[in-house]
Design a protein around this motif. Structure first.
Motif, PDB file in Angstrom:
ATOM      1  N   MET A   1       0.847  -1.183   0.000  1.00 29.43           N
ATOM      2  CA  MET A   1       0.000   0.000   0.000  1.00 29.43           C
ATOM      3  C   MET A   1       0.893   1.248   0.000  1.00 29.43           C
ATOM      4  N   VAL A   2       0.550   2.173  -0.846  1.00 22.71           N
ATOM      5  CA  VAL A   2       1.298   3.421  -0.966  1.00 22.71           C
ATOM      6  C   VAL A   2       0.825   4.404   0.104  1.00 22.71           C
ATOM      7  N   GLN A   3       1.773   5.003   0.806  1.00 18.90           N
ATOM      8  CA  GLN A   3       1.452   6.042   1.783  1.00 18.90           C
ATOM      9  C   GLN A   3       1.573   7.389   1.086  1.00 18.90           C
ATOM     10  N   ARG A   4       0.444   8.048   0.905  1.00 23.24           N
ATOM     11  CA  ARG A   4       0.458   9.371   0.284  1.00 23.24           C
ATOM     12  C   ARG A   4       0.666  10.427   1.375  1.00 23.24           C
ATOM     13  N   ILE A   5       1.597  11.314   1.148  1.00 24.52           N
ATOM     14  CA  ILE A   5       1.875  12.418   2.058  1.00 24.52           C
ATOM     15  C   ILE A   5       1.505  13.692   1.317  1.00 24.52           C
ATOM     16  N   TYR A   6       0.561  14.436   1.854  1.00 28.41           N
ATOM     17  CA  TYR A   6      -0.011  15.576   1.142  1.00 28.41           C
ATOM     18  C   TYR A   6       0.570  16.931   1.536  1.00 28.41           C
ATOM     19  N   ALA A   7       1.422  16.971   2.558  1.00 35.73           N
ATOM     20  CA  ALA A   7       1.944  18.260   3.020  1.00 35.73           C
ATOM     21  C   ALA A   7       3.380  18.078   3.505  1.00 35.73           C
ATOM     22  N   THR A   8       4.041  19.199   3.713  1.00 31.32           N
ATOM     23  CA  THR A   8       5.408  19.200   4.238  1.00 31.32           C
ATOM     24  C   THR A   8       5.462  20.098   5.468  1.00 31.32           C
TER      25      THR A   8
END
Length: 141
Positions: A1-8
């Motif tokens: 499963m891909v972990q999407r990171i939407y912010a920094t």
């Protein structure tokens, strides 16, 4: 499963005008996963086939803001996972008494497991409609 990171961490500081907490990368990852499961999956937007991230810059910025305000909510309520609200019925400390149903032992009703009200605000920007974004839509392919 891909972990999407939407912010920094930089976006957190720029969008909220405050210094990020020391564990900001962990908090952003947890908030991204939480919002993926509870909000973003019910939205219609164009995503990159490989990363799953929004391809439109306006949508990507709205998602970043949503994640940042979810992190801020977790900082304010002091709970990232809902664990602080799990497993207690009545508690007294001096004159202070807290109580809740002992059937609510999972922590699912804890503030740490709630979508921050500001997330909805971030996803209701008028600019998002022109970017092909719609909230509250599920499409199965």
């Amino acid at each position: 499963m891909v972990q999407r990171i939407y912010a920094t961490a930089d976006q957190y500081e720029q969008l909220l005008f405050e210094t990020p907490p020391a564990d900001i990368d962990r908090r952003i990852a947890l908030a991204s996963r939480f919002l993926d499961a509870n909000v973003f999956r019910y939205c219609l937007y164009t995503a990159d086939a490989t990363t799953g991230l929004p391809t439109n810059a306006v949508v990507a910025e709205a998602f970043a803001l949503a994640v940042c305000v979810q992190v801020q909510w977790g900082v304010e309520v002091g709970d990232l996972t809902g664990a602080m609200g799990a497993g207690w019925g009545n508690v007294s400390i001096g004159d202070v008494q807290l109580g809740r149903s002992v059937t609510a032992v999972s922590g699912a009703d804890s503030p740490g497991r709630q979508v921050a009200p500001a997330v909805r605000d971030a996803l209701r920007s008028p600019d998002l409609a022109a970017a092909g974004f719609s909230m509250g839509v599920t499409v199965w392919a």
